[in-house]
Write a protein that holds these residues in place. Sequence first.
Motif, mmCIF file in Angstrom:
data_model
loop_
_atom_site.group_PDB
_atom_site.id
_atom_site.type_symbol
_atom_site.label_atom_id
_atom_site.label_comp_id
_atom_site.label_asym_id
_atom_site.label_seq_id
_atom_site.Cartn_x
_atom_site.Cartn_y
_atom_site.Cartn_z
ATOM 1 N N ALA A 28 0.828 -1.202 0.000
ATOM 2 C CA ALA A 28 0.000 0.000 0.000
ATOM 3 C C ALA A 28 0.866 1.258 0.000
ATOM 4 O O ALA A 28 0.581 2.225 -0.716
ATOM 5 C CB ALA A 28 -0.932 -0.010 1.209
ATOM 6 N N ALA A 29 1.943 1.249 0.794
ATOM 7 C CA ALA A 29 2.833 2.410 0.867
ATOM 8 C C ALA A 29 3.601 2.611 -0.428
ATOM 9 O O ALA A 29 3.875 3.746 -0.837
ATOM 10 C CB ALA A 29 3.797 2.257 2.044
ATOM 11 N N MET A 30 3.961 1.507 -1.082
ATOM 12 C CA MET A 30 4.750 1.562 -2.311
ATOM 13 C C MET A 30 3.878 1.711 -3.562
ATOM 14 O O MET A 30 4.384 1.992 -4.646
ATOM 15 C CB MET A 30 5.588 0.289 -2.437
ATOM 16 C CG MET A 30 6.623 0.092 -1.339
ATOM 17 S SD MET A 30 8.102 1.081 -1.588
ATOM 18 C CE MET A 30 8.770 0.309 -3.063
ATOM 19 N N GLU A 31 2.574 1.462 -3.395
ATOM 20 C CA GLU A 31 1.632 1.486 -4.512
ATOM 21 C C GLU A 31 2.012 0.448 -5.576
ATOM 22 O O GLU A 31 2.031 0.729 -6.783
ATOM 23 C CB GLU A 31 1.540 2.894 -5.127
ATOM 24 C CG GLU A 31 1.024 3.934 -4.139
ATOM 25 C CD GLU A 31 0.891 5.315 -4.756
ATOM 26 O OE1 GLU A 31 1.493 5.556 -5.822
ATOM 27 O OE2 GLU A 31 0.193 6.148 -4.168
ATOM 28 N N VAL A 32 2.334 -0.751 -5.094
ATOM 29 C CA VAL A 32 2.624 -1.881 -5.974
ATOM 30 C C VAL A 32 1.858 -3.086 -5.429
ATOM 31 O O VAL A 32 1.211 -3.017 -4.390
ATOM 32 C CB VAL A 32 4.141 -2.197 -6.034
ATOM 33 C CG1 VAL A 32 4.916 -1.023 -6.624
ATOM 34 C CG2 VAL A 32 4.680 -2.556 -4.644
ATOM 35 N N SER A 33 1.945 -4.206 -6.123
ATOM 36 C CA SER A 33 1.265 -5.411 -5.676
ATOM 37 C C SER A 33 2.081 -6.116 -4.595
ATOM 38 O O SER A 33 3.296 -5.908 -4.475
ATOM 39 C CB SER A 33 1.049 -6.366 -6.858
ATOM 40 O OG SER A 33 2.301 -6.867 -7.309
ATOM 41 N N GLU A 34 1.389 -6.970 -3.814
ATOM 42 C CA GLU A 34 2.107 -7.752 -2.807
ATOM 43 C C GLU A 34 3.095 -8.706 -3.465
ATOM 44 O O GLU A 34 4.162 -8.986 -2.919
ATOM 45 C CB GLU A 34 1.111 -8.526 -1.944
ATOM 46 C CG GLU A 34 0.280 -7.638 -1.032
ATOM 47 C CD GLU A 34 -0.636 -8.436 -0.124
ATOM 48 O OE1 GLU A 34 -0.210 -9.510 0.364
ATOM 49 O OE2 GLU A 34 -1.799 -8.003 0.097
ATOM 50 N N ARG A 35 2.754 -9.199 -4.651
ATOM 51 C CA ARG A 35 3.678 -10.086 -5.365
ATOM 52 C C ARG A 35 5.003 -9.368 -5.654
ATOM 53 O O ARG A 35 6.076 -9.955 -5.533
ATOM 54 C CB ARG A 35 3.027 -10.567 -6.665
ATOM 55 C CG ARG A 35 3.876 -11.599 -7.434
ATOM 56 C CD ARG A 35 3.164 -12.019 -8.709
ATOM 57 N NE ARG A 35 1.903 -12.682 -8.404
ATOM 58 C CZ ARG A 35 1.801 -13.972 -8.132
ATOM 59 N NH1 ARG A 35 2.885 -14.728 -8.120
ATOM 60 N NH2 ARG A 35 0.631 -14.509 -7.876
ATOM 61 N N THR A 36 4.901 -8.072 -6.029
ATOM 62 C CA THR A 36 6.117 -7.291 -6.275
ATOM 63 C C THR A 36 6.929 -7.147 -4.993
ATOM 64 O O THR A 36 8.171 -7.229 -5.011
ATOM 65 C CB THR A 36 5.755 -5.900 -6.822
ATOM 66 O OG1 THR A 36 5.088 -6.049 -8.075
ATOM 67 C CG2 THR A 36 6.997 -5.049 -7.024
#
Length: 227
Positions: A28-36
Motif C-alpha cells: 500500500a505504501a509503495m503502490e505496488v502489488s504484494e507479489r512485487t
Amino acid sequence: MAKSDRLFRLLHLIRGLTPPVTAARLAAAMEVSERTIYRDIDSLRAAGARIDGEAGLGYTMIEDPAMPPQTFTQIEIEALTLGLSDVSQRGDVDLAQAAKDALTKILATLPERQQRQAMHAVNLVNRFSTPVAPTIDMTLLREAMWAEEALDIGYKDRDDMSTQRRIFPLAISYHDRAVILLAWCCLRADFRMFHVTRIEGYAQSGESFRPRRVSLLRDYIATLKAR
C-alpha cells in the motif's frame, strides 16, 4: 519507478515502520502489488540484507548492508535526537520529513542497545512558538541555493511596499518567530535579509552565480558579526 529506486524505498520503509511490517502494508505504501513486494524482498535478501519474516507474518530488518555500522557515545545519540527533533518541529514540511527520515536511517545503523538509548533519550524538544509557516515552496528555494542560481522575487517590505528584485540566495536562517532568507540583492547591490513570509513569489532567472555562494555567505556572516 526504476527497480533500484524501488528497492531503496522498500528498505527505508522496512527500517522505519514498526516491525513486523506486513507485505500488504508495504504494498500500500509503495503502490505496488504484494507479489512485487515478495520479489523485491527476495532481491534485497540476495544482495545481503538480513530481513526476518515471511508472507503472512510480516518482516523485520535484522541487518542492513546498505548502511555500515555506526558507533556513537550516549551523549552523541542525545545530541542527534535532540537536533533532529528540533528540525522536525521548526522546519517546513519537507525539511521536517527529512529530519524524521534521517533519524530513521541513523537508528537503523545502531546496535540494539544504542537504538534503545535513542528511543528513550532524556533530552526532549518542546517549543511553544514556531516560525510562521512559509507560503512559498522552500524546497525550490533550497534547490536554487544548491544550484547557485539567481532568483527573481516579488517582495513586500514592512511598510507594505512591493518591489521586484533579482537576488543571489545564500542561506536560510531559522529564528524563534521567523524564517529569514539571507541573500545578495542585485537591486540594492548589498546583502539583505528577506522574511520568507513576505516573498510574494519567485521565478528562476537562468542566471548562475556559481561559484560565489560560499564566499558571499562568508562575507555576509563577517559583516553581521562586525555589527
